[in-house]
Design a protein around this motif. Structure first.
Motif, PDB file in Angstrom:
ATOM      1  N   LEU A 581      44.463  38.324 -30.578  1.00  0.00           N
ATOM      2  CA  LEU A 581      45.884  38.282 -30.879  1.00  0.00           C
ATOM      3  C   LEU A 581      46.547  39.486 -30.234  1.00  0.00           C
ATOM      4  CD1 LEU A 581      48.280  37.053 -32.555  1.00  0.00           C
ATOM      5  CD2 LEU A 581      47.660  38.677 -34.350  1.00  0.00           C
ATOM      6  N   LYS A 582      47.568  39.247 -29.411  1.00  0.00           N
ATOM      7  CA  LYS A 582      48.256  40.335 -28.731  1.00  0.00           C
ATOM      8  C   LYS A 582      49.716  40.383 -29.174  1.00  0.00           C
ATOM      9  CE  LYS A 582      45.386  40.446 -24.577  1.00  0.00           C
ATOM     10  NZ  LYS A 582      45.014  41.855 -24.595  1.00  0.00           N
ATOM     11  N   MET A 583      50.260  41.601 -29.240  1.00  0.00           N
ATOM     12  CA  MET A 583      51.667  41.806 -29.556  1.00  0.00           C
ATOM     13  C   MET A 583      52.325  42.421 -28.329  1.00  0.00           C
ATOM     14  SD  MET A 583      51.437  43.201 -33.488  1.00  0.00           S
ATOM     15  CE  MET A 583      53.211  43.105 -33.645  1.00  0.00           C
ATOM     16  N   PHE A 584      53.363  41.725 -27.846  1.00  0.00           N
ATOM     17  CA  PHE A 584      54.019  42.122 -26.608  1.00  0.00           C
ATOM     18  C   PHE A 584      55.491  42.383 -26.902  1.00  0.00           C
ATOM     19  CE2 PHE A 584      56.471  40.912 -22.832  1.00  0.00           C
ATOM     20  CZ  PHE A 584      55.874  41.722 -21.876  1.00  0.00           C
ATOM     21  N   LEU A 591      52.531  45.668 -23.480  1.00  0.00           N
ATOM     22  CA  LEU A 591      51.612  45.218 -24.508  1.00  0.00           C
ATOM     23  C   LEU A 591      51.502  46.305 -25.566  1.00  0.00           C
ATOM     24  CD1 LEU A 591      49.560  43.009 -25.387  1.00  0.00           C
ATOM     25  CD2 LEU A 591      47.825  44.341 -24.169  1.00  0.00           C
ATOM     26  N   GLN A 592      51.770  45.969 -26.820  1.00  0.00           N
ATOM     27  CA  GLN A 592      51.741  46.963 -27.893  1.00  0.00           C
ATOM     28  C   GLN A 592      50.403  46.994 -28.620  1.00  0.00           C
ATOM     29  OE1 GLN A 592      55.178  45.784 -30.246  1.00  0.00           O
ATOM     30  NE2 GLN A 592      56.429  47.375 -29.253  1.00  0.00           N
ATOM     31  N   ARG A 593      49.839  45.817 -28.931  1.00  0.00           N
ATOM     32  CA  ARG A 593      48.570  45.793 -29.649  1.00  0.00           C
ATOM     33  C   ARG A 593      47.743  44.595 -29.205  1.00  0.00           C
ATOM     34  NH1 ARG A 593      50.299  47.245 -35.920  1.00  0.00           N
ATOM     35  NH2 ARG A 593      51.478  49.126 -35.388  1.00  0.00           N
ATOM     36  N   SER A 594      46.422  44.752 -29.382  1.00  0.00           N
ATOM     37  CA  SER A 594      45.490  43.679 -29.095  1.00  0.00           C
ATOM     38  C   SER A 594      44.438  43.695 -30.188  1.00  0.00           C
ATOM     39  CB  SER A 594      44.845  43.876 -27.719  1.00  0.00           C
ATOM     40  OG  SER A 594      43.924  42.840 -27.457  1.00  0.00           O
TER      41      SER A 594
END
Length: 844
Positions: A581-584, A591-594
């Protein structure tokens, strides 16, 4: 004895209405009958002499009544004038003189009929042909009739042109520019008919002809189903009148065929008041009952007879639509048809169409009168109500001559009567109840036990397929059966086998004003399209969907793995095929989190209200909860026995679909609302399916849930009772996506079969189906228009009401797997198998 001397050919002016049922006209010859010159018409069952002098009657001689037909002798002075004689013992029956101006003829009936002999090779071959197919083989379409020598012939077949009370056989052909019909007899095609209506001997010929028309004509009309018109009618894009015309047409009813004339309902029940109040439900007829069941006392008598009747039983010995009933209404504009149908005479003056009110009363109280109306009652032409031809229709018992139709007190003129009838047809009351009448005439109450329960059972011969005419070899028996069918009337072809959905009632102008004989006309209802039928409170939404085809790519971002699902609030959440799950961030494009949850792919994700918790489902049977604030997984819900395919959230309830054939409903309290870091979930309901569930969606109020399975079934569930409302097998493969319209009245589903299907939520009826050449993996819609993502990467804009794809927008290079639109409908985000995330803007 009647003697005819025949030679050559001449023009003809007789009518095909002179022929009997199943009789066909072939050709004519100039002829003399004693001292009268004229022309002799050769027909399949008779010969007809038409004198040149209009004052002289036409003589019709049935071939079966002729004692001798043979050569009379040779004329030595001129071999081209061969003489023939017809010998018959006959009784001459002339028509009354006052009918001569319409179609005067004398029918000669043999007292001792004998078998006909050879009149000529032509007459012998024509009259002895048993099959019409053999007769039509005598003619081909001449290429000399083509408008251009460069026209290319694509197909030709036998057919009959249908006009009121007459069918004329011949050949029809289609070229790359025109359609032609060559009658068997060269009889001129009437220009007065409403279009051209053909009947074919072979279904394949009909289908082939339609194919060529659709293929070679540039602007052909797309083929429509009854269901596709239903969606347009429900949404207010078709008036009640237009919708009924479409249903009649789809049920093979045409103004060209009096035996299957369009049928329309009685709407108004008040023909006595000086004022017509369309705001009063008592003004209208009960549309849930057939005409025969409107009078309780009469119905009780009919039911008593029905119970005592042997099989096959029927409640009504006469029908609601037959040639006689149609001509009853149209006698003032089509008297020649009435005379043809009734052997050259009008009906008794007291039984004529004298008064609207009297006709309605007789339909309510009469022992054998159950007729409905015809479309002319809701049209613009008042001719059928006025005796413009000054016909002598007889004198009634009271002494008054039959003239114009007597109107109700509330109608100040024929034009006023039609306008108020049209207003009544389009009124709120009728819009809310018309589906009940459609169930009776075109729908599921037409046949079987539902018809019995609705007191809607007619004579077996009136139903389609009630008798196989092709199996009747005796021509006389066949004609007798056809005559009986014509007299009984014919029930329309059944179009719907499930309850018909009701209309989404449009916004009408105020009808509280009543109509009276002296009052001015009230405002007509708003025409379709003038007002929206959706309660859209934000103008931007309407504007956005009106311009959905003007999407333009604004930005895009490439990720390293396949995108499966994406949703966006402040950030963009991306579910990837590698279980990550990625947060863009859209703002920083970074890209903020993976986050990785399991060793299997994730299937969907969502962000809970408050933007603090992310929920994601996985093919490992689990549902994962991730805290954005603490950047860690908070909890895992082991909810299913197979892969979780889709999750939804509303009002602290989680809905999860799985390949284990269930959808589960969980009551949930987010961790930030508890004293612990863990979610607290209890299962409230389990919705069991027969096969794997691939997708689910909620309506706006979360009272309904739609699920789509891997075997193509769409299911609609009532969440308040956890019961299935409808199960609709409408796809031939996996259902890719399904969603409710904003008003919750319809469900749209897409599948691997490339179909887009619209289902009515109330009845479960499939009311529209459109097909693309590839699967549509995902979509968004507003109830009228659809933006879908296809397997090839295109974005398709669909006009559901128009039944077509209105725009193709090139997007991804691989399948579009997800589409998201913000609440203001100002921006759209798509994700695809090409690892691209695309940001779209609407251009106004």
């Amino acid at each position: 004895h009647e003697v005819f001397f025949c030679s050559g050919f001449s023009k003809f002016r007789f009518s095909l209405l002179l022929l009997n049922l199943e009789e066909y006209y072939f050709e004519q010859h100039t002829a003399n009958h004693i001292q009268n010159k004229g022309s002799l018409k050769i027909c399949s069952k008779s010969v007809i002499f038409e004198p040149d002098a209009i004052s002289q009657p036409i003589i019709k001689i049935p071939l079966r009544d002729c004692i001798k037909i043979g050569k009379h002798g040779e004329n030595g002075s001129n071999r081209h004038f061969a003489k023939y004689v017809i010998v018959t013992k006959c009784l001459i029956l002339p028509l009354p003189k006052n009918y001569n101006f319409l179609m005067t003829f004398v029918c000669i009936v043999g007292q001792n009929p004998g078998r006909s002999h050879s009149f000529s090779k032509k007459i012998n071959s024509s009259s002895c042909l048993d099959k019409l197919g053999d007769q039509t083989a005598m003619v081909r379409v001449s290429k000399g009739l083509f408008q251009s020598v460069s026209e290319k012939l694509h197909m030709e077949c036998k057919a009959e042109m249908v006009t009121p009370l007459v069918t004329n056989p011949g050949h029809v052909c289609i070229t790359d520019t025109n359609l032609y019909f060559q009658p068997l007899n060269g009889y001129p095609v009437s220009r007065d008919t409403d279009g051209i209506y053909f009947t074919f001997y072979e279904p394949q010929d009909r289908d082939d002809l339609y194919f060529y028309i659709a293929t070679y004509l540039e602007h052909h009309v797309a083929e429509r189903t009854a269901e596709s018109y239903t969606l347009q009618w429900q949404r207010g894009h078709l008036s009640n009148y237009q919708y009924l015309l479409h249903l009649n047409n789809l049920a093979d009813r045409s103004c060209n065929d009096l035996s299957q004339y369009p049928v329309f309902p009685w709407i108004i029940s008040d023909y006595c008041s000086a004022e017509l109040d369309l705001s009063n439900p008592g003004t209208f007829r009960d549309l849930s009952r057939p005409v025969g069941a409107l009078n309780k006392e009469r119905l009780e008598r009919l039911l008593a007879r029905y119970q005592e009747m042997p099989e096959p039983k029927f409640m009504y010995g006469s029908h609601y639509s037959s040639p006689g009933y149609v001509l009853f209404y149209l006698v003032r504009i089509a008297p020649e048809y009435m005379l043809c149908l009734q052997n050259g005479r009008f009906d008794n003056a007291d039984r004529m169409f004298n008064s609207i009110g009297e006709t309605w009363k007789n339909c309510l109280d009469g022992a054998t009168d159950f007729k409905e109306l015809i479309p002319e009652f809701y049209g613009d032409d008042v001719s059928f109500l006025v005796n413009n031809l000054k016909l002598d229709l007889g004198k009634r018992q009271g002494g008054q001559m039959v003239d114009d139709v007597e109107l109700p007190p509330w109608a100040r003129s024929p034009e006023d009567f039609l306008q108020k009838s049209k207003d009544a047809l389009e009124s709120n009351y009728v819009s809310e109840h018309l589906h009940e009448w459609i169930d009776l005439i075109f729908g599921y109450k037409q046949k079987g036990s539902d018809a019995v329960g609705a007191h809607n059972v007619f004579h077996p011969l009136t139903y389609e397929g009630g008798v196989d005419l092709n199996s009747i070899e005796d021509p006389d028996e066949k004609v007798a059966m056809l005559t009986q069918i014509l007299e009984f009337g014919q029930t329309p072809k059944q179009l719907f086998v499930t309850p018909h959905p009701r209309r989404i009632t449009p916004k009408f102008k105020n009808f509280s004003q009543t109509y009276s004989h002296n009052a001015p006309m009230a405002d007509s209802p708003v025409s379709p399209g003038e007002e929206s039928f959706e309660d859209l409170t934000e103008e931007s939404k309407t504007l956005a969907w009106n311009n959905i085809a003007k999407l333009q790519l604004h930005d895009q971002y490439k990720i390293h793995k396949e995108v499966r699902k994406s949703f966006s609030y402040v950030s963009l959440l991306i579910v990837k095929s590698d279980s990550t799950l990625k947060m863009f961030s859209k703002e920083s494009k970074m890209l903020q989190r993976s986050i990785s949850f399991s060793n299997m792919a994730l299937s969907s994700c969502l962000l809970l209200p408050g933007d603090a918790t992310v929920i994601s489902s996985s093919w490992d049977n689990n549902i994962y909860f991730y805290s954005i604030a603490f950047a860690r997984r908070q909890d895992t819900l082991m909810g299913h026995d197979d892969a979780v395919s889709k999750i939804c959230w509303h009002d602290n309830r989680l809905y999860s679909a799985s390949w284990d054939s269930t959808v589960k409903v969980w009551s949930g309290v987010p961790a930030e609302m508890t004293c612990t870091r863990r979610q607290r979930f209890d299962m409230l309901a389990e919705l069991e399916h027969d096969v794997s569930v691939n997708t689910i969606s909620l309506n706006a109020a979360s009272t309904l849930l739609v699920s789509g399975t891997k075997e193509g079934t769409v299911n609609i569930w009532d969440l308040t009772t956890a019961t299935m409302l409808h199960q609709i097998p409408c796809h031939s493969g996996t259902v890719c996506d399904a969603a409710f319209s904003p008003d919750s009245r319809h469900v749209l589903s897409t599948g691997e079969d490339g179909c887009l299907n619209v289902i009515d939520v109330q009845t479960g009826m499939l009311i529209s189906s459109m097909t693309s050449d590839e699967p549509q993996r995902c979509f968004i819609w507003d109830g009228n228009s659809v933006l879908s993502g296809s397997q090839s990467g295109e974005l398709l804009v669909w006009d559901l009401l128009g039944g077509k794809i209105s725009e193709r927008i090139q997007g991804h290079t691989g399948a579009v797997t997800c589409i998201w639109m913000n609440e203001q409908c100002s921006s759209i985000i798509t994700g695809g198998e090409d690892r691209q995330i695309m940001f779209w803007k609407l251009q106004y």
